[in-house]
Design an enzyme around this catalytic site. Structure first.
Site, mmCIF file in Angstrom:
data_model
loop_
_atom_site.group_PDB
_atom_site.id
_atom_site.type_symbol
_atom_site.label_atom_id
_atom_site.label_comp_id
_atom_site.label_asym_id
_atom_site.label_seq_id
_atom_site.Cartn_x
_atom_site.Cartn_y
_atom_site.Cartn_z
ATOM 1 N N GLY A 173 -0.195 -3.636 62.115
ATOM 2 C CA GLY A 173 0.633 -4.819 62.384
ATOM 3 C C GLY A 173 1.814 -4.856 61.444
ATOM 4 O O GLY A 173 1.687 -4.498 60.277
ATOM 5 N N GLU A 223 -5.607 -1.553 56.010
ATOM 6 C CA GLU A 223 -6.927 -0.920 55.946
ATOM 7 C C GLU A 223 -7.086 0.277 56.909
ATOM 8 O O GLU A 223 -7.510 1.359 56.483
ATOM 9 C CB GLU A 223 -7.908 -2.007 56.365
ATOM 10 C CG GLU A 223 -9.208 -2.002 55.682
ATOM 11 C CD GLU A 223 -10.089 -3.068 56.321
ATOM 12 O OE1 GLU A 223 -9.572 -4.148 56.688
ATOM 13 O OE2 GLU A 223 -11.278 -2.775 56.478
ATOM 14 N N THR A 265 -0.355 -5.734 54.185
ATOM 15 C CA THR A 265 -1.142 -6.670 54.991
ATOM 16 C C THR A 265 -0.598 -8.066 54.764
ATOM 17 O O THR A 265 -0.503 -8.518 53.625
ATOM 18 C CB THR A 265 -2.657 -6.665 54.669
ATOM 19 O OG1 THR A 265 -3.153 -8.006 54.789
ATOM 20 C CG2 THR A 265 -2.973 -6.191 53.288
ATOM 21 N N ASP A 284 -2.088 -10.615 55.563
ATOM 22 C CA ASP A 284 -3.241 -11.457 55.216
ATOM 23 C C ASP A 284 -3.560 -11.435 53.715
ATOM 24 O O ASP A 284 -4.342 -12.254 53.251
ATOM 25 C CB ASP A 284 -4.496 -10.972 55.966
ATOM 26 C CG ASP A 284 -4.412 -11.203 57.462
ATOM 27 O OD1 ASP A 284 -3.470 -11.872 57.909
ATOM 28 O OD2 ASP A 284 -5.304 -10.705 58.190
ATOM 29 N N GLY A 343 -5.119 -14.751 59.411
ATOM 30 C CA GLY A 343 -6.153 -14.555 58.396
ATOM 31 C C GLY A 343 -7.422 -14.132 59.099
ATOM 32 O O GLY A 343 -8.233 -14.966 59.480
ATOM 33 N N ARG A 369 -3.650 -32.814 68.210
ATOM 34 C CA ARG A 369 -2.924 -31.714 68.846
ATOM 35 C C ARG A 369 -3.058 -30.460 67.984
ATOM 36 O O ARG A 369 -3.084 -30.546 66.750
ATOM 37 C CB ARG A 369 -1.432 -32.032 68.953
ATOM 38 C CG ARG A 369 -1.107 -33.196 69.853
ATOM 39 C CD ARG A 369 -1.174 -32.796 71.332
ATOM 40 N NE ARG A 369 -0.607 -33.817 72.176
ATOM 41 C CZ ARG A 369 -1.269 -34.876 72.638
ATOM 42 N NH1 ARG A 369 -2.534 -35.056 72.306
ATOM 43 N NH2 ARG A 369 -0.653 -35.768 73.391
ATOM 44 N N HIS A 412 2.366 -14.954 65.737
ATOM 45 C CA HIS A 412 3.221 -13.882 65.217
ATOM 46 C C HIS A 412 4.523 -14.376 64.603
ATOM 47 O O HIS A 412 5.235 -13.574 63.977
ATOM 48 C CB HIS A 412 3.487 -12.858 66.318
ATOM 49 C CG HIS A 412 2.239 -12.135 66.712
ATOM 50 N ND1 HIS A 412 1.348 -12.655 67.606
ATOM 51 C CD2 HIS A 412 1.717 -10.960 66.288
ATOM 52 C CE1 HIS A 412 0.321 -11.829 67.738
ATOM 53 N NE2 HIS A 412 0.523 -10.784 66.955
ATOM 54 N N ARG A 446 4.792 -13.387 61.121
ATOM 55 C CA ARG A 446 5.073 -11.993 60.733
ATOM 56 C C ARG A 446 6.507 -11.593 61.018
ATOM 57 O O ARG A 446 6.900 -10.465 60.726
ATOM 58 C CB ARG A 446 4.124 -11.053 61.494
ATOM 59 C CG ARG A 446 2.706 -11.162 61.042
ATOM 60 C CD ARG A 446 1.846 -9.959 61.342
ATOM 61 N NE ARG A 446 2.218 -9.153 62.459
ATOM 62 C CZ ARG A 446 1.357 -8.606 63.327
ATOM 63 N NH1 ARG A 446 0.066 -8.855 63.199
ATOM 64 N NH2 ARG A 446 1.758 -7.825 64.285
HETATM 65 O O1 F6P Z 1 -4.214 -7.945 60.149
HETATM 66 C C1 F6P Z 1 -3.072 -8.711 60.134
HETATM 67 C C2 F6P Z 1 -3.002 -9.582 61.361
HETATM 68 O O2 F6P Z 1 -1.813 -10.289 61.282
HETATM 69 C C3 F6P Z 1 -4.196 -10.516 61.551
HETATM 70 O O3 F6P Z 1 -4.097 -11.683 60.803
HETATM 71 C C4 F6P Z 1 -4.203 -10.734 63.032
HETATM 72 O O4 F6P Z 1 -5.484 -10.987 63.522
HETATM 73 C C5 F6P Z 1 -3.699 -9.444 63.567
HETATM 74 O O5 F6P Z 1 -2.956 -8.819 62.551
HETATM 75 C C6 F6P Z 1 -2.862 -9.598 64.818
HETATM 76 O O6 F6P Z 1 -2.421 -8.364 65.204
HETATM 77 P P1 F6P Z 1 -1.658 -7.963 66.535
HETATM 78 O O7 F6P Z 1 -0.279 -7.635 66.113
HETATM 79 O O8 F6P Z 1 -2.376 -6.782 67.042
HETATM 80 O O9 F6P Z 1 -1.686 -9.136 67.472
#
Ligand code: F6P
Length: 341
Positions: A10, A103, A125, A127, A170, A265, A271, A274
């Site tokens: 990710g 990981e 990561t 997380d 998380g 609610r 995402h 990220r």
């Molecule tokens: O491992 C990091 C993470 O952001 C997790 O918190 C989440 O479950 C996962 O990746 C989501 O990943 P994807 O990009 O595959 O939806």
């Protein structure tokens, strides 16, 4: 030396700053040459590469995502495997690989290093759950994005006297939930490390509401409700065979409403956490890790990753990096819980 860089798993804000740090230090100090593999291990297996010179890394430290692309490709599946990868690297004159990933990426890197390939790692990561490093880049940015969203949820919650549930990332650990929840003044924080009953949650919500507040509940996607054995998942498995998480907030909202009578609610931040530009902290950390990875190649630290300890960049073996999940310790949760209700 000719070095290949890949970003895998990710994405998270700061990946480009790592690439820039490694290339700049490598070119200027060590006389290294760089190429980028596209889409993580897929690019290594298929020999899909792009040049990585001064021009390609210009101005990228502040860009979100990764200029190389990423994937959750397992290098041992399909056409992959040690022989194919070794042949690809040799044919293209690549002496070493810098693998930036979490990981899954580091586990693959370890297998390849054990088979004799020259790989160094950079932990990634959002997380913040890798035990061998104090912080990972991307985490600070994700927390800030979550706090901004929660500040907004609170104003609309207050206007309507509603309880607002914010679901954050998380998978195994609750660091994003803990930090963003503390910063946003959450009345309850639910994390994978802590079993919490829905009755306890309702009590915190009710108590905040009775004081005239619009309750804010923060829940990590990996939170396991009291009555379940697993985290909430309704969207199948990802490429690594892990359940796709998300949706626990929506599941909790009607329960809170039922137990407290308070209109509730839920919002899943997903995402958004990220994406976008990395924070200043993440840019600096990522740049330093990238530079240290280029040094690691010169020093031949194969099978090791760069990590943050205090304010120092150190080196740890892949084994150590993969060994421990950095969970939220009880005392950190207890500290946050003083603010609940
Ligand atoms: O491992 C990091 C993470 O952001 C997790 O918190 C989440 O479950 C996962 O990746 C989501 O990943 P994807 O990009 O595959 O939806």
């Amino acid at each position: 030396m000719r070095i290949g860089i890949l970003t895998s798993g990710g994405d998270c804000p700061g990946l480009n700053a790592v690439i820039r740090g490694a290339v700049l230090k490598g070119m200027q100090i060590h006389g290294q040459e760089f190429v980028g593999f596209r889409d993580g291990w897929r690019g290594v297996v298929e020999g899909d590469m792009v040049p990585l010179g001064r021009k390609e890394i210009q101005g990228i430290a502040k860009q979100g995502g990764t200029i190389l692309g990423t994937s959750r490709t397992n290098p041992f599946e399909g056409n992959g495997g040690v022989d194919r990868i070794t042949e690809n690297l040799e044919r293209r004159g690549i002496d070493a690989v810098i693998a930036i990933g979490g990981e899954g990426t580091l586990a693959a890197a370890k297998r390849l290093t054990d088979a004799g390939l020259k790989i160094v790692g950079v932990p990634k990561t959002v997380d913040n759950d890798l035990g061998a490093t104090d912080y990972t880049f991307g985490f600070d940015t994700a927390v800030q994005i979550a706090v901004d969203a929660m500040d907004r949820l609170r104003t609309t919650g207050e206007s309507h006297s509603r309880c607002m549930v914010a679901e954050v990332m998380g998978r195994h650990v609750g660091w994003i939930a803990l930090h963003s929840g503390m910063a946003a003044g959450a009345h309850a924080i639910l994390i994978p490390e802590q079993k919490t009953s829905v009755e306890q949650l309702a009590e915190w919500v009710r108590s905040a509401y009775d004081r005239g507040r619009a309750p804010l509940v923060v829940v990590a996607e990996g939170f396991v409700p009291d009555e379940s054995d697993d985290a909430h998942s309704e969207r199948g498995l990802d490429a690594f065979g892990r359940p796709r998480l998300g949706g626990i907030g929506e599941r909790l909202a009607p329960l809170i409403e039922e137990l407290t009578g308070i209109e509730t609610r839920a919002t899943t931040l997903g995402h958004i956490q990220r994406g976008g530009t990395p924070s200043a902290y993440d840019r600096v950390l990522a740049t330093r890790l990238g530079m240290a990875a280029s040094d690691s190649v010169v020093e031949g630290r194969w099978g090791r990753m760069v990590a943050l300890r205090g304010t120092d960049i150190v080196h740890v073996s892949f084994e150590e990096a993969l060994g421990t999940l950095k969970v939220v310790p009880q005392n950190r949760y207890d500290e946050a819980a003083i603010l609940f209700g």
